[in-house]
Design an enzyme around this catalytic site. Sequence first.
Site, short mmCIF file in Angstrom:
data_model
loop_
_atom_site.label_atom_id
_atom_site.label_comp_id
_atom_site.label_asym_id
_atom_site.label_seq_id
_atom_site.Cartn_x
_atom_site.Cartn_y
_atom_site.Cartn_z
N ASP A 76 -6.98 -1.97 2.48
CA ASP A 76 -7.29 -1.19 3.68
C ASP A 76 -7.87 -2.18 4.69
O ASP A 76 -8.76 -2.96 4.34
CB ASP A 76 -8.31 -0.11 3.32
CG ASP A 76 -8.66 0.81 4.48
OD1 ASP A 76 -7.75 1.20 5.23
OD2 ASP A 76 -9.85 1.14 4.62
N ASP A 126 -9.47 -2.11 8.50
CA ASP A 126 -9.94 -1.28 9.62
C ASP A 126 -10.56 -2.16 10.69
O ASP A 126 -11.30 -3.10 10.38
CB ASP A 126 -10.99 -0.27 9.14
CG ASP A 126 -10.44 0.73 8.15
OD1 ASP A 126 -9.26 1.08 8.26
OD2 ASP A 126 -11.21 1.17 7.26
N ARG A 132 0.84 -1.20 0.00
CA ARG A 132 0.00 0.00 0.00
C ARG A 132 0.87 1.25 0.00
O ARG A 132 1.82 1.36 0.78
CB ARG A 132 -0.90 0.02 1.23
CG ARG A 132 -1.73 1.29 1.30
CD ARG A 132 -2.84 1.17 2.29
NE ARG A 132 -3.58 2.41 2.39
CZ ARG A 132 -4.64 2.57 3.15
NH1 ARG A 132 -5.11 1.56 3.84
NH2 ARG A 132 -5.27 3.72 3.20
N ARG A 165 -6.46 2.34 -2.99
CA ARG A 165 -5.48 1.55 -2.24
C ARG A 165 -5.59 0.08 -2.57
O ARG A 165 -6.66 -0.45 -2.87
CB ARG A 165 -5.63 1.79 -0.73
CG ARG A 165 -6.90 1.31 -0.04
CD ARG A 165 -8.14 2.16 -0.27
NE ARG A 165 -8.08 3.54 0.16
CZ ARG A 165 -8.39 3.93 1.39
NH1 ARG A 165 -8.83 3.09 2.28
NH2 ARG A 165 -8.30 5.19 1.71
C1 X6L Z 1 -19.72 12.46 4.25
C2 X6L Z 1 -18.51 12.70 3.67
C3 X6L Z 1 -20.01 11.20 4.74
C4 X6L Z 1 -17.57 11.67 3.55
C5 X6L Z 1 -19.08 10.19 4.62
C6 X6L Z 1 -17.21 8.04 4.14
C7 X6L Z 1 -15.57 9.60 3.60
C8 X6L Z 1 -16.29 7.04 4.04
C9 X6L Z 1 -14.64 8.59 3.50
C10 X6L Z 1 -17.85 10.41 4.02
C11 X6L Z 1 -16.87 9.34 3.91
C12 X6L Z 1 -14.98 7.31 3.74
C13 X6L Z 1 -13.60 2.63 0.97
C14 X6L Z 1 -14.38 3.55 0.27
C15 X6L Z 1 -12.84 4.59 1.33
C16 X6L Z 1 -13.94 1.25 0.86
C17 X6L Z 1 -15.72 1.91 -0.60
C18 X6L Z 1 -13.99 6.19 3.70
C19 X6L Z 1 -12.55 6.41 3.45
N1 X6L Z 1 -12.65 3.30 1.66
N2 X6L Z 1 -15.42 3.22 -0.52
N3 X6L Z 1 -13.89 4.78 0.51
N4 X6L Z 1 -15.01 0.95 0.07
N5 X6L Z 1 -16.75 1.53 -1.37
O1 X6L Z 1 -13.33 0.36 1.46
O2 X6L Z 1 -14.32 5.07 3.97
S1 X6L Z 1 -11.94 5.94 1.86
MG MG Z 2 -11.18 2.33 5.61
MG MG Z 3 -7.94 2.29 7.12
#
Ligand code: X6L
Ligand code: MG
Ligand code: MG
Length: 148
Positions: free
Chosen positions: A89, A91, A77, A86
Site C-alpha cells: 500500500d 499512500d 496487489r 495487501r
Molecule cells: C476508527 C476506525 C479509527 C477505523 C480508525 C484506521 C481504519 C486506519 C483503517 C480506523 C482505521 C485504517 C495499514 C493498517 C490498513 C497499515 C497497519 C487503514 C486502512 N493499512 N494497519 N491498516 N499498517 N498497521 O499500513 O489504515 S487499512
Molecule cells: Mg493505507
Molecule cells: Mg492506500
Amino acid sequence: MKAYLSLGSNIGDRRALLREAVSSLRVVQLSPVYETEPVGGPPGQQKYLNIVVEIETDLTPRELLGACHRLEAAADRVRGERWGPRTLDVDILWHESGPVDEPDLILPHPRMQERRFVMAPLADIAPGMVQPDWDDHAEGRVDQVDPL
Ligand code: X6L
Ligand code: MG
Ligand code: MG
C-alpha cells in the site's frame, strides 16, 4: 518538489516488497522500519511492516497518485475486502504543492494523525510535520525493527 509517502505491506516478503517499491523513487529520507499491529480491516491479519519516505518528485499530486497505484500493481496487489491484507500500500501523506481536496485524493492525508503506524516513522524523519502531542491521539501498537 518534496512529498511524503507512507508504505505498508502485510503479505509475502514484506521487506523485499518495500525495498522494491522505494528503489524506483527518488528517496531523500527513509524512516526506520516498524512492525505494526493491523488497524481496521478483518480480524486475524498478519502484522504490517510500515515506513515513511520523503521523496523528491516533479509529479503533481494527481500524477504521483497514479505512480503509487502502479507501484501497488507491480507488487501484484489484489483488491479484496476493504482494509484487507495487501502486498503493498502506498499512500501520499503530504505534497509540497499544497492541499488537494478531491473525492479520491485529499492532502494532507486527513486521518494520518490517528495512526501510529504513520506518525511514528513520520515523526522520525520529519518532526516538524507532526504535532508534539501526536502520540496521545494515535492508535495501534508499533515496534521499531531492523532497518530496510
Ligand atoms: C476508527 C476506525 C479509527 C477505523 C480508525 C484506521 C481504519 C486506519 C483503517 C480506523 C482505521 C485504517 C495499514 C493498517 C490498513 C497499515 C497497519 C487503514 C486502512 N493499512 N494497519 N491498516 N499498517 N498497521 O499500513 O489504515 S487499512
Ligand atoms: Mg493505507
Ligand atoms: Mg492506500
